[in-house]
Design an enzyme around this catalytic site. Structure first.
Site, PDB file in Angstrom:
ATOM      1  N   LYS A  91      24.188 -10.179 -81.796  1.00  0.00           N
ATOM      2  CA  LYS A  91      25.074 -10.972 -82.653  1.00  0.00           C
ATOM      3  C   LYS A  91      26.097 -11.778 -81.838  1.00  0.00           C
ATOM      4  O   LYS A  91      26.506 -12.868 -82.240  1.00  0.00           O
ATOM      5  CB  LYS A  91      25.801 -10.030 -83.612  1.00  0.00           C
ATOM      6  CG  LYS A  91      26.696 -10.699 -84.619  1.00  0.00           C
ATOM      7  CD  LYS A  91      27.223  -9.674 -85.593  1.00  0.00           C
ATOM      8  CE  LYS A  91      28.200 -10.261 -86.587  1.00  0.00           C
ATOM      9  NZ  LYS A  91      28.641  -9.244 -87.557  1.00  0.00           N
ATOM     10  N   GLU A 191      32.779 -11.464 -93.611  1.00  0.00           N
ATOM     11  CA  GLU A 191      32.814 -10.002 -93.747  1.00  0.00           C
ATOM     12  C   GLU A 191      34.061  -9.503 -94.495  1.00  0.00           C
ATOM     13  O   GLU A 191      33.937  -8.668 -95.396  1.00  0.00           O
ATOM     14  CB  GLU A 191      32.699  -9.357 -92.364  1.00  0.00           C
ATOM     15  CG  GLU A 191      31.269  -9.474 -91.829  1.00  0.00           C
ATOM     16  CD  GLU A 191      31.148  -9.312 -90.311  1.00  0.00           C
ATOM     17  OE1 GLU A 191      32.126  -8.903 -89.663  1.00  0.00           O
ATOM     18  OE2 GLU A 191      30.058  -9.600 -89.780  1.00  0.00           O
TER      19      GLU A 191
END
Ligand code: ADP
Ligand code: MG
Length: 625
Positions: A91, A191
């Site tokens: 990521k 998020e």
């Protein structure tokens, strides 16, 4: 009496068909662990998928010796045995160039190619090349497969989360990874936004709150300050450290243990003690005391850990996160007292001193930790996915519309009803009228884009309002309403107010347009702005002239008896002259023609023109059918 017509049509812009829809899921694509969640149809609540103990899929991809990728727990074991062919933390590489990550290159045990500075990085494993997008797609694919095995249904749409600080390139790379895994990515969601949704924050449109989301994961720390108002999430500030997480706490434990091992063993022990240290951390955080005999190079060593020691050897790391939090508040220009709630996210917030520090700082307010901190992002993503799939109509707007929405008016002009960047949901209403006597049908073509001419925008659909009672041009009052709901679905309603005739059509404007498409359309509108304005003025002049010619000829037909022959003759001449300007003349010549005709007819027009004709001159006209 006239019957009122009401039709509702759903258009799938992308495929053009109606197809059986697969399941839609929420995915937390984490640096350390990834997780998939969806709404349980029986309870209406989000749930993570998988058997206890194997819910989290480690975000690790091991490339086997024959070049085959393996994802998850098995791959995680290979971190120690095959570090050069086992990719972790992919990521951090998504949407990045070598220049972006250069400073941290020694962190990676696998080979990242140092090609061109500006190009996205690639990874080499025994002569084969992999992009971070492909590797992330492998992780997403694993999650998709698991969800399909457990539910027995096809999973083909998803909401995927990213850190709030991710830039466009990182977001686009995440989206591409989703596509590559066979998922239609309904949205990329921050998020902290997902975490808030999991706690139900932002689901009530009346609520206004300022919250802090503290997310300490395996390799990264993020803290965000969000403002939630009318169900719109605004990131006021974000801070953190992309190289600070649970792994660093593990490393401090290993360093502590090394004091009890002979020096010559230190370099070899470091790697093998990492997983043991993580296990010790989890045990002491769960209230136990850790003790184990470690066999290494023929010797036996007693390794132990308790919470007091753990907290003292890692307190500097904990302090760092609090410093980031303070600077996030400073960036948002807020004091602790102005924060309404705190949310704890990430596996590492299970360390008891995290909550103690947060409660110490924010004392009076709610520190949310009732949901599993590993799961909270995926759960929130599932809530958002459910909304975007159109399964909930009670909420919610997380977004603004990226491009303007409008209809085509006479002359092919774009008449904007909802400008770009409008917060959704929203409703805009505008009135139009007919342009021809006895017009009984009107077509309303819906476009998306920033250009002045509809031909250069994207057509979304068309609605035909029929059964308008025959009236002189300009008399019917047609109200067009655009309603854009929170998941980006546009409903258009056209109503003739006198008769109440009504048509409705539903269009999904966002699907089928990639972010790149949206960007291109915006760029086009900027680079063509000047040219467009000139063209719009020309089209407007021509439209006005056409209207004028039509009105005048009708006027002459009806009122010939009341005018002198000379008046009729001159009017015809001026009207024909104006007609001649329509083909090749510039805007100014057309406007001159309009002025002359206007000037001449004004003297008797005021005297004779009936009200209907006057009102038709002042209305806005959509189209002639
Ligand atoms: P990411 O968001 O980076 O993918 P996660 O939120 O899954 O990461 O967090 C993983 C981290 O949480 C790991 O460092 C792990 O050791 C830590 N962790 C998990 N459970 C516990 C626990 N019970 N106590 C302390 N740390 C934990
Ligand atoms: Mg995370």
């Amino acid at each position: 009496m006239r019957r009122s017509v009401l039709t509702k049509v759903s258009i799938n812009i992308k495929s053009g068909t109606l197809e059986e829809e697969g399941l839609v899921v929420g995915i937390d694509l984490g640096t350390t662990n990834s997780l998939v969640a969806l709404i349980n149809p029986d309870t209406g609540k989000p749930e993570v998928l998988g058997k206890a103990g194997e819910l989290l899929v480690p975000s690790v991809v091991h490339i086997t010796h024959d070049g085959f990728p393996v994802v998850g727990n098995i791959a995680r074991q290979a971190l120690i045995t095959h570090p050069e062919s086992t990719i972790f933390s992919v990521k951090r590489l998504l949407g990045r160039s070598y220049k972006d990550i250069e400073a941290h290159a020694p962190f990676y045990t696998y080979r990242i190619l140092d090609e061109a500075d500006e190009k996205l990085v690639r990874i080499e494993v025994s002569g084969k090349y992999f992009t971070p997008i492909e590797l992330s797609a492998e992780i997403l694919n694993e999650l998709k497969r698991r969800a399909e095995t457990i539910t027995g249904r096809t999973v083909n749409r998803a909401v995927i989360t990213v850190p709030a600080y991710f830039n466009d390139s990182q977001r686009q790379a995440t989206r591409d990874a989703g596509k590559m895994a066979g998922l239609e990515v309904l949205r990329i969601v921050n998020e902290p936004t997902a975490a808030s949704l999991a706690y139900g924050l932002g689901l009530k449109s009346t609520e206004a709150k300022t919250i802090v989301v503290y997310d300490l994961g395996g390799g990264t720390f993020d803290v965000s300050v969000l403002r939630i108002e009318d169900s719109v999430f605004e990131v006021l500030s974000t801070q953190g450290d992309t190289y600070l997480g649970g792994d660093d706490f593990d490393r401090e434990i290993v360093k502590y243990w090394l004091h009890f091992l002979p020096e010559q063993l230190h370099s070899g022990a470091f790697k093998s003690l990492r997983l043991l240290a993580e296990q010790a951390k989890k045990e002491v955080c769960g209230g136990k005391v850790f003790e184990e005999i470690y066999n290494h190079a023929g010797g036996q060593y007693r390794l132990s850990l308790d919470l007091t020691i753990f907290e003292s050897v890692t307190s500097h790391l904990m302090d760092k996160t609090i410093q980031s939090l303070q600077s996030a508040l400073k960036d948002a220009k807020l004091t602790h007292e102005e924060i309404d709630e705190v949310i704890m996210v990430g596996g590492s917030t299970r360390m008891p001193f995290v909550k103690q520090r947060l409660v110490g700082l924010f004392g009076h307010i709610q520190v949310n930790d009732s949901l599993n901190p590993d799961e909270v992002v995926a759960l929130g993503a599932a809530v958002e996915a459910d909304v975007l799939a159109g399964n909930r109509n009670d909420i919610l707007l997380l977004d603004v519309t990226p491009l303007s929405l409008g209809i085509e008016t006479l002359g092919g002009l774009m008449d904007v009803l909802i400008p770009r960047n409008t917060k959704i949901p929203c409703k805009y209403v505008k009135s139009y009228t007919t342009s021809v006597d006895g017009q009984v049908k009107m077509s309303i073509a819906v476009y998306q884009g920033e250009r002045e001419l509809t031909a250069e925008n994207r057509k979304l659909g068309e609605l035909v309002l029929s059964g308008i009672p025959a009236m002189p041009a300009g008399l019917p009052k047609i109200e067009v309403a655009f309603l854009l709901n929170a998941d980006g679905i546009l409903t258009i309603e056209a109503k003739e107010l006198k008769s109440g005739i009504n048509q409705q059509v539903e269009i999904k404007p966002q699907f089928g347009l990639s972010d790149a498409d949206v960007e291109r359309m915006l760029m086009d509108s900027i680079s063509h702005a000047k040219e467009d304005v000139a063209r719009r003025m020309h089209v407007e002049a021509r439209t006005e002239a056409e209207q004028m010619i039509y009105m005048v000829s009708r006027f002459l037909e009806k009122n010939a008896a009341l005018l002198s022959e000379d008046e009729i003759d001159t009017t015809r001449k001026l009207s024909n002259a104006l007609k001649a300007t329509l083909t090749n003349s510039d805007k100014d010549t057309i406007l001159q023609g309009i002025d002359s005709l206007n000037e001449y007819t004004r003297s008797f027009a005021e005297r004779l023109m009936n009200k209907a004709v006057l009102s038709s001159l002042s209305g806005t006209h959509i189209d002639r059918i």
